[in-house]
Design an enzyme around this catalytic site. Structure first.
Site, short mmCIF file in Angstrom:
data_model
loop_
_atom_site.label_atom_id
_atom_site.label_comp_id
_atom_site.label_asym_id
_atom_site.label_seq_id
_atom_site.Cartn_x
_atom_site.Cartn_y
_atom_site.Cartn_z
N SER A 90 -0.91 -2.74 -14.18
CA SER A 90 -1.79 -3.89 -13.96
C SER A 90 -1.44 -5.13 -14.76
O SER A 90 -2.05 -6.18 -14.56
CB SER A 90 -3.24 -3.50 -14.24
N ALA A 149 -8.98 5.72 -1.43
CA ALA A 149 -8.34 6.03 -0.15
C ALA A 149 -7.15 6.95 -0.43
O ALA A 149 -6.15 6.52 -0.98
CB ALA A 149 -7.88 4.74 0.53
N TYR A 188 -13.60 -3.48 -11.93
CA TYR A 188 -12.15 -3.56 -11.75
C TYR A 188 -11.74 -2.87 -10.46
O TYR A 188 -12.10 -1.72 -10.21
CB TYR A 188 -11.49 -2.89 -12.94
N ASN A 190 -8.13 -2.72 -7.84
CA ASN A 190 -6.79 -3.21 -7.52
C ASN A 190 -6.73 -3.94 -6.18
O ASN A 190 -5.85 -4.77 -5.97
CB ASN A 190 -5.81 -2.02 -7.50
N GLY A 329 -1.83 -1.97 -18.65
CA GLY A 329 -1.51 -1.49 -17.31
C GLY A 329 -1.12 -0.03 -17.30
O GLY A 329 -0.49 0.45 -18.24
#
Length: 371
Positions: A90, A149, A188, A190, A329
């Site tokens: 990240s 997912a 948070y 992505n 990250g």
């Protein structure tokens, strides 16, 4: 455990985006801090990390400290030289946010306009296009988290040979319900930065990776930083292997499918390059000062550690009174922590593989950036 001191040219802010004049730098970068980091890396490896390396930069000199193994199978240790490529997860988001803010400075994007203005139909809801660019960059959009997912697991996709376009990935994500109303809270996700990458491409008409290279990597001479292409599952040499720690022990997770994390987390870099980038960013050499101020106007992340998150970047007050500005990250096999002590000129990047049972990020940053 090894420690190396690399002497680098000194760059002033005036020449940071061009060439550097060679001068006689100090013999080492913050040697006391480097020794403290040496002990920290030993502790990480002692608590389960496979390998760890830290790069400390100050006043034109860089010290590199390593611990543990680069490869369990061969028994190879992590060397201090040449620079090692690592996945930085990240931390990619700071680069992506900086690209968006450059476009804001050029009056091609407005932070408080809906994303729908630039990507019609992408995030439309029954209540209308309410997610703004600022909410996207600040994780206040309410978009679902792609980790929910199962199809978009970067390691399993690499094994299966699956690749995704950003639009395909977002379609999978958007099957999930929104987490909250846009702007109502911080969480948070992505997915925000998958959309941010698509926004950059829509506004510029160019690939995200080309904008990244042309606007940041080439001007700052970040020659050891790159975004792997779709299907480029491995890493360029030299690099340590990436490991996840399972119940059965460390498992090699070096190969992942980069089209999944993409603009949210696929970047590969070195400690010296990341130190250079964050130093330039805080010096106002990547985005204009007025927008840097907005970048650093965020909210507490709610982790109980004092870390706040602005637009693609984190910040926290260290015990010595210095403000840390940077990012953390993680991606399969690798974790990275990077940033600068505001106003001091000192920068640090720590990267490790495997999963230590004890990780004190605040302590690492304090040892590296204070005193």
């Amino acid at each position: 455990m090894r420690i190396r001191t690399l002497v680098l040219p000194i760059c002033t802010a005036a020449v940071l985006l061009s060439s550097c004049a060679t001068d006689t730098p100090p013999a080492a970068a913050a040697p006391v801090a480097a020794e403290r980091l040496r002990a920290d890396l030993d502790a990480l490896v002692g608590s389960g990390a496979v390998g760890a390396l830290a790069t400390l930069t100050e006043g034109g000199a860089t010290s590199v400290v390593t611990a543990g193994h680069a490869d369990i199978a061969t028994g190879a240790k992590i060397p201090t030289d040449p620079p090692q490529y690592v996945r930085v997860g990240s931390i990619t988001k700071t680069f992506t946010a900086a690209l968006v803010l450059q476009l804001v400075a050029e009056h091609r994007i407005e932070l408080d306009q809906p994303v729908e203005k630039y990507l019609p139909g992408l995030l439309t809801t029954a209540d209308g296009p309410t997610v703004t660019v600022r909410q996207l960059l600040g994780h206040r959009s309410g978009l679902p988290e792609p980790a929910a997912a199962p199809e978009v697991d970067e390691y399993e996709s690499a094994l299966a040979g699956r690749t995704y376009t950003p639009a395909q990935e977002l379609a999978l994500i958007m099957r999930l319900p929104a987490q909250f109303a846009p702007g109502s809270q911080f969480r948070y996700a992505n997915s925000n930065y998958i959309v941010a990458g698509m926004l950059i491409e829509a506004v510029t008409g160019h690939r995200y990776t080309d904008e990244l290279r042309g606007r940041i990597l080439t001007p700052l001479e970040l020659s050891h930083t790159y975004l792997p292409g779709t299907g480029e599952t491995g890493l360029r040499d030299p690099h340590p292997a990436g490991y996840d720690t399972l119940d059965s022990g460390p498992a090699d997770r070096t190969r992942i499918e980069p089209s999944i994390p993409w603009a949210s987390g696929a970047l590969v870099s070195t400690g010296a390059d990341l130190n250079r980038f964050y130093t330039a960013l805080l010096a106002g050499q990547v985005v204009p000062q007025a927008l840097l101020t907005q970048m650093l106007d965020g909210v507490d992340m709610g982790n109980g550690d004092g870390m706040s998150y602005g637009l693609g970047i984190g910040y926290a007050q260290l015990p010595c009174g210095t403000r840390y500005v940077g990012n953390v990250g993680g991606v399969r096999g690798f974790t990275a922590i990077t940033g600068v002590a505001e106003g001091s000129g000192r920068a640090v990047t720590v990267s490790f593989t495997g999963t230590p049972t004890a990780l004190d990020i605040g302590g690492l940053l304090t040892h590296a950036l204070c005193g």
